[in-house]
Write a protein that holds these residues in place. Structure first.
Motif, mmCIF file in Angstrom:
data_model
loop_
_atom_site.group_PDB
_atom_site.id
_atom_site.type_symbol
_atom_site.label_atom_id
_atom_site.label_comp_id
_atom_site.label_asym_id
_atom_site.label_seq_id
_atom_site.Cartn_x
_atom_site.Cartn_y
_atom_site.Cartn_z
ATOM 1 N N SER A 32 3.950 12.357 -50.055
ATOM 2 C CA SER A 32 3.004 12.429 -48.954
ATOM 3 C C SER A 32 3.622 12.215 -47.566
ATOM 4 C CB SER A 32 1.751 11.505 -49.068
ATOM 5 O OG SER A 32 0.761 11.611 -48.195
ATOM 6 N N SER A 37 3.210 20.487 -45.867
ATOM 7 C CA SER A 37 2.024 21.163 -45.433
ATOM 8 C C SER A 37 2.605 21.943 -43.987
ATOM 9 C CB SER A 37 0.810 20.675 -45.027
ATOM 10 O OG SER A 37 0.371 20.067 -46.225
ATOM 11 N N THR A 38 3.239 21.070 -43.185
ATOM 12 C CA THR A 38 3.994 21.459 -42.085
ATOM 13 C C THR A 38 4.885 22.801 -42.198
ATOM 14 O OG1 THR A 38 3.784 19.294 -41.270
ATOM 15 C CG2 THR A 38 4.988 20.842 -39.847
HETATM 16 N N1 LIG Z 1 -0.499 17.947 -35.887
HETATM 17 C C1 LIG Z 1 0.190 17.193 -36.159
HETATM 18 N N2 LIG Z 1 0.368 15.973 -35.169
HETATM 19 C C2 LIG Z 1 1.303 15.105 -35.436
HETATM 20 N N3 LIG Z 1 1.928 14.700 -36.504
HETATM 21 C C3 LIG Z 1 1.525 15.615 -37.520
HETATM 22 C C4 LIG Z 1 0.658 16.663 -37.299
HETATM 23 N N4 LIG Z 1 0.615 17.324 -38.587
HETATM 24 C C5 LIG Z 1 1.152 16.504 -39.469
HETATM 25 N N5 LIG Z 1 1.748 15.521 -38.934
HETATM 26 C C6 LIG Z 1 2.692 14.561 -39.289
HETATM 27 O O1 LIG Z 1 4.080 14.951 -40.027
HETATM 28 C C7 LIG Z 1 4.177 14.569 -41.326
HETATM 29 C C8 LIG Z 1 4.098 15.461 -42.307
HETATM 30 O O2 LIG Z 1 2.708 15.999 -42.524
HETATM 31 P P1 LIG Z 1 2.770 16.991 -43.523
HETATM 32 O O3 LIG Z 1 0.991 17.067 -43.726
HETATM 33 O O4 LIG Z 1 3.278 18.272 -43.579
HETATM 34 O O5 LIG Z 1 3.078 16.287 -45.082
HETATM 35 P P2 LIG Z 1 2.784 16.578 -46.471
HETATM 36 O O6 LIG Z 1 4.063 16.476 -47.195
HETATM 37 O O7 LIG Z 1 2.171 18.011 -46.712
HETATM 38 O O8 LIG Z 1 1.703 15.439 -47.049
HETATM 39 P P3 LIG Z 1 0.610 15.322 -48.233
HETATM 40 O O9 LIG Z 1 1.540 15.472 -49.418
HETATM 41 O O10 LIG Z 1 0.075 14.103 -47.813
HETATM 42 O O11 LIG Z 1 -0.462 16.477 -47.754
HETATM 43 C C9 LIG Z 1 3.241 13.066 -41.439
HETATM 44 O O12 LIG Z 1 3.793 12.144 -41.057
HETATM 45 C C10 LIG Z 1 2.111 13.700 -40.562
HETATM 46 O O13 LIG Z 1 1.428 12.450 -40.032
#
Ligand SMILES: Nc1ncnc2c1ncn2[C@@H]1O[C@H](COP(=O)(O)OP(=O)(O)OP(=O)(O)O)[C@@H](O)[C@H]1O
Length: 216
Positions: A32, A37-38
């Protein structure tokens, strides 16, 4: 399909070089907050990188009209998006966005069966359970049949057996239609068994772990 170079998004993503081949299934895992997602959001220009380039079919993403791009590169995010209207309306809305003809009642009913959603087409989608809402959103993007499908944990609310069943069918369908799929899943087992490529994200950087072996 995508070529990525020297890409950075703040301290969230750092991808020196990555290629996604057309008509392949890429499974993405990672803790996580590791940036999964980013990463997907970058590929249909929901966000832009601070530095670096992403090419889609040889053209830099910023040179492609965002609406045109999002008709071809369709994302289903973790939070299923619902629109006013019934289940049928919620299935058609993706086709309308893509400027494709409406599906027939038979095609809609068939899609509900495909995603294992046993509910009538005229039901209010806001009354569905979390997992049912997810399957409805999945049905919507599958009907669109885009060039590239970005699925962000499309079945996280399902039990393991149903999740595996639904995802296997999605993968089969994408292969049949010769499309490209990027699929984020929490299941390393499914990721290792389903795609041509398995990327494991750690602290914003993907590592190719296809076949269980690191190919850094
Ligand atoms: N719009 C935003 N502004 C600032 N930080 C962000 C934003 N979107 C995501 N983040 C940060 O970027 C990092 C990666 O987030 P992301 O959602 O891409 O992770 P993930 O691997 O998809 O997590 P999960 O499995 O929990 O969905 C996290 O620390 C999150 O807090």
């Amino acid at each position: 399909m995508f070529q990525i170079n020297q890409l950075r998004v703040g301290s969230i993503l750092d991808i020196p070089a990555l290629t996604i081949e057309p008509q392949t299934i890429t499974c993405i895992t990672g803790e996580s907050g590791s940036g999964k997602s980013t990463f997907l959001r970058l590929l249909n220009r929901m966000i832009s990188p601070d530095t670096g380039t992403i090419n889609y079919q040889g053209t830099p993403l910023e040179e492609i009209d965002p609406v045109t791009l999002r008709r071809q590169v369709v994302m289903m995010s973790q939070e299923p998006l619902l629109f006013p209207g019934n289940i049928a309306d919620n299935l058609q809305v993706g086709l309308r966005f893509s400027e494709k003809p409406d599906a027939s009642v038979m095609e809609l009913a068939e899609m509900l069966r495909f995603v294992k959603l046993q509910q009538p087409l005229d039901k209010d989608p806001f009354k569905l359970s979390g997992g049912e809402k997810q399957r409805l959103a999945l049905g919507r993007v599958l009907l669109m049949n885009p060039n590239v499908l970005l699925l962000d944990e499309p079945s996280s609310s399902l039990d393991d057996e149903t999740e595996s069943f639904v995802l296997q069918r999605v993968v089969e369908r994408v292969r049949q239609h010769q499309k490209t799929l990027l699929l984020v899943t929490h299941s390393k087992t499914l990721a290792a068994s389903m795609g041509e490529k398995h990327l494991a994200f750690a602290h914003g950087t993907p590592k190719d772990v296809t076949g269980g072996i690191s190919h850094e």
